[in-house]
Design an enzyme around this catalytic site. Structure first.
Site, mmCIF file in Angstrom:
data_model
loop_
_atom_site.group_PDB
_atom_site.id
_atom_site.type_symbol
_atom_site.label_atom_id
_atom_site.label_comp_id
_atom_site.label_asym_id
_atom_site.label_seq_id
_atom_site.Cartn_x
_atom_site.Cartn_y
_atom_site.Cartn_z
ATOM 1 C CB CYS A 147 -0.903 0.001 1.224
ATOM 2 S SG CYS A 147 -1.897 -1.503 1.418
ATOM 3 N NE ARG A 185 4.205 2.079 -1.701
ATOM 4 C CZ ARG A 185 5.413 1.782 -1.226
ATOM 5 N NH1 ARG A 185 6.484 2.154 -1.925
ATOM 6 N NH2 ARG A 185 5.561 1.131 -0.105
ATOM 7 C CD1 TRP A 220 -2.666 -5.333 -4.445
ATOM 8 C CD2 TRP A 220 -1.719 -6.290 -2.663
ATOM 9 N NE1 TRP A 220 -2.469 -6.659 -4.737
ATOM 10 C CE2 TRP A 220 -1.887 -7.274 -3.667
ATOM 11 C CE3 TRP A 220 -1.140 -6.669 -1.453
ATOM 12 C CZ2 TRP A 220 -1.502 -8.599 -3.491
ATOM 13 C CZ3 TRP A 220 -0.755 -7.981 -1.271
ATOM 14 C CH2 TRP A 220 -0.940 -8.941 -2.285
ATOM 15 C CG ASN A 274 2.715 -0.752 3.123
ATOM 16 O OD1 ASN A 274 2.131 -1.740 2.691
ATOM 17 N ND2 ASN A 274 3.952 -0.444 2.768
ATOM 18 N N GLY A 275 1.149 -2.897 5.369
ATOM 19 C CA GLY A 275 1.683 -4.067 6.046
ATOM 20 C C GLY A 275 0.578 -4.992 6.507
ATOM 21 C CD GLU A 325 10.176 -12.314 -16.256
ATOM 22 O OE1 GLU A 325 9.893 -11.114 -16.391
ATOM 23 O OE2 GLU A 325 9.937 -12.953 -15.217
ATOM 24 C CE LYS A 363 7.641 -9.147 -16.667
ATOM 25 N NZ LYS A 363 7.597 -9.941 -15.438
ATOM 26 C CD GLU A 374 3.923 -10.520 -13.540
ATOM 27 O OE1 GLU A 374 4.284 -10.282 -12.384
ATOM 28 O OE2 GLU A 374 4.597 -10.195 -14.538
ATOM 29 C CG HIS A 389 10.723 -36.388 -18.848
ATOM 30 N ND1 HIS A 389 11.050 -37.725 -18.766
ATOM 31 C CD2 HIS A 389 11.772 -35.782 -19.453
ATOM 32 C CE1 HIS A 389 12.254 -37.921 -19.281
ATOM 33 N NE2 HIS A 389 12.715 -36.752 -19.715
ATOM 34 C CE LYS A 429 7.628 -2.520 -10.036
ATOM 35 N NZ LYS A 429 7.737 -3.260 -11.298
#
Length: 607
Positions: free
Chosen positions: A2, A27, A74, A98-99, A479, A483, A486, A502, A602
């Site tokens: 946040c 954020r 968030w 925040n937390g 990666e 992406k 996301e 496999h 983020k």
């Protein structure tokens, strides 16, 4: 994660609070709110969803006052609704956080039993009521904060406004960052320097466990033992211009195209062009004596670490363990004496990674950090600080931070090889020459943006996509899949090419595009062989390779993406570009929110 901002001002603060939230919207963007103090009253405005909804609410119902706090959220505890939005308030105090408060449940039960009425599902509201209860008993703001902080377990950055003290804010941090800003007759609190950039460049980073009282002309900082302490005032250098998109459609697009510049800047800090040597920052330990490297990171940073594992073992011949940070401590890792624990994080505040760092520090490991914020918690606790110089990254999906991490890790691996006597002077010069070629090769890769955009419609309708690669291209496959997940919300998985037979090959049919990363070179033939196994089962292949590779294996693919021919050392940096651009353009075709994808923030500052 946040975002918090607070202003003890000399003029109305609502607009500046909103502007600060706009700089921190990366954020968190589930909800937003502000609270000001005006004529002895707490004036609170909150809105669910994006920040623009709060702007509309303030146009409808303005909030006056020269002091205030604000928050962009968030969600952790409680859905992203207006009732769960910060600030949380009682009749006496308003608070943003925040937390995460890990022991909020027993604290909440205690408050309810005492007859207090809580209106939200959040852990944060508990803190507001605890502070309020102290104030109602006659405590000063300083006394109330001092009484409540020891009762909280978890991670937090707090900013608190008090109705009866309209010229004062309180702040505190434990596990989540908080900075103090110094103005002319004004003082500020913020989650980071960027939040305060247009207001002041003079800031103090609170240390772990610190709490602070700020007024118009005074800052009093206390440590975790409630001792009045002095903390360094620094010049932040943060620029509000860094959060402007310029001519780009999205921050992510801008940051992808900034990569040649920021990678060049980063390499310039670690390579000497005058003699083609690696020049790391001053090191206070013997790097040649390191007998094992333990890499810990999350998400995209973890994939950078996976690439680095290849480099460290190939060049420096040092064994490497790598873990996702959220699992690291819980498997009770064996940490040998003489080891280097290397932590990779864009923000330097990622909760899981920071906890792992402290675990390794307690175990006697030498601590190295690769971070984009050289004033972050991880940076301040490191024995070896390796900044990435990517500049602020606003898009939630990491792009330029990733390639800058790779640049730093390649330089570190090369330097370890030199000091361990495994690479001679000519070999060092050769490695440095190839690394210095990376920015130009990134530019060449970006030249194919239009080609990638033109074929994005081929991928956009898919429900599932597979990415394949061998060697250092395997982490790039992971990666690329991340992406795509996301920002386009398409299910995607990355696999080592040889692992397809496999099990995962059972997923292949004509509806599953397969993205193959295969630069020509020693592993090319094996990758093409695995690609043919996919093709024989109806798989639709997109081949990303250089001109030689496309000539040899491009026939029959539904699309090809040409990359410049590069040395294997820098191939991971260069091949990051097409997987980033492919995800970006597919998301644009699908119409998703590229910079602020659903459910993501983020940086994750809670475990």
């Amino acid at each position: 994660m946040c975002g918090i901002i607070g202003i003890v001002g000399t003029e109305p603060v609502a607009q500046r609070l909103v502007d600060g939230l706009r700089r921190m919207e990366y954020r968190g963007y589930d909800s937003a709110g502000i609270c000001t103090i005006d004529d002895g009253a707490l004036v609170r405005r909150r809105a669910e969803g994006k920040l623009q909804n709060l702007v509309v609410e303030l146009e409808r119902s303005p909030a006056s006052g020269d002091i205030g706090i604000a928050h962009t959220r968030w969600a952790t505890h409680g859905a992203p609704t207006e009732s769960n939005a910060h600030p949380h308030a009682t009749g006496e105090v308003a608070l943003v956080h925040n937390g995460i408060i890990e022991n909020f449940k027993p604290l909440r039960d205690e408050l309810v039993e005492a007859g207090r009425i809580l209106e939200s599902e959040t852990d944060t509201e508990v803190v507001a009521h605890l502070v309020s209860a102290e104030v109602e008993k006659g405590a000063s703001p300083e006394e109330a904060i001092k009484a409540v902080l020891p009762r909280l377990r978890g991670a937090f950055a707090l900013a608190v406004a008090f109705r009866d003290h309209p010229g004062l804010l309180a702040g505190a941090r434990l596990g989540s960052p908080l900075v103090v800003g110094y103005g002319d007759g004004e003082m500020y609190l913020g989650s980071d320097a960027l939040a305060l950039a247009p207001l002041t460049q003079k800031i103090t980073y609170l240390e772990e466990g610190d709490w602070v009282i700020v007024t118009h002309d005074e800052v009093r900082i206390f440590d975790s033992e409630n001792n009045l302490v002095e903390r360094e005032v620094t010049t932040s250098g943060a620029s509000a211009a860094a959060v402007e998109k310029g001519n780009y459609r999205h921050f992510m697009q801008k940051e992808i195209f900034e990569q040649p510049t920021v990678v060049a800047q980063t390499l310039g800090s670690y390579l000497r062009r005058s003699d083609n040597s690696v020049a790391l920052p001053q090191i206070d330990f013997d790097l040649s004596a390191i007998n094992r490297v333990t890499i810990v990171a999350c998400g995209t940073s973890y994939y950078a670490g996976m690439v680095a594992k290849y480099w460290f073992e190939q060049f420096a011949r040092v064994p490497v363990d790598i873990d996702v940070a959220s699992e690291f401590r819980y498997r009770e890792p064996v940490l040998e004496d003489g080891g280097l624990s290397l932590f990779i994080s864009q923000s330097g505040e990622t909760a899981d990674t920071l906890a792992a760092l402290r675990h390794c520090k307690e175990a006697g490991q030498t601590i190295g950090v690769v971070v984009n914020v050289p004033t972050s918690s991880m940076a301040r606790e490191a024995d070896l600080l390796l900044p990435t110089h990517a500049g602020p990254e606003i898009g939630v999906a990491s792009t330029k931070a990733f390639t800058c991490q790779l640049a730093v890790l390649a330089a570190l691996a090369a330097h370890m090889a030199v000091v361990r006597g495994l690479v001679d002077r000519a070999g060092e010069e050769d490695i440095v020459r190839h690394l210095l070629e990376a920015p130009a090769c990134l530019n060449a890769a970006l030249d194919h943006d239009d080609d990638i955009a033109a074929m994005a419609h081929v991928i956009a309708p898919a429900r599932d996509v597979l990415y394949l690669g061998r060697g250092p291209d395997y982490p790039l496959a992971l990666e690329g899949a991340l992406k795509l997940k996301e920002i386009s919300y398409i299910h995607a998985e990355g696999y080592a090419s040889g692992e397809m037979k496999h099990g995962p090959i059972a997923l292949i049919d004509e509806a599953v595009p397969v993205i193959v990363l295969a630069p020509s070179g020693p592993l090319f033939e094996k990758t093409v062989s695995n690609m043919q196994e996919v093709r024989a089962r109806g798989g639709q292949i997109v081949l990303i390779s250089d001109a030689d590779g496309l000539r040899e294996a491009g026939e029959g693919c539904i699309a090809t993406i040409e990359m410049p021919k590069v040395h294997p050392l820098i191939a991971p940096l260069v091949y990051a570009v097409p997987v980033q651009l492919l995800a970006y353009h597919v998301a644009c075709v699908k119409g998703t929110d590229v910079d602020q994808p659903r459910n993501l923030a983020k940086s994750v500052t809670v475990e």
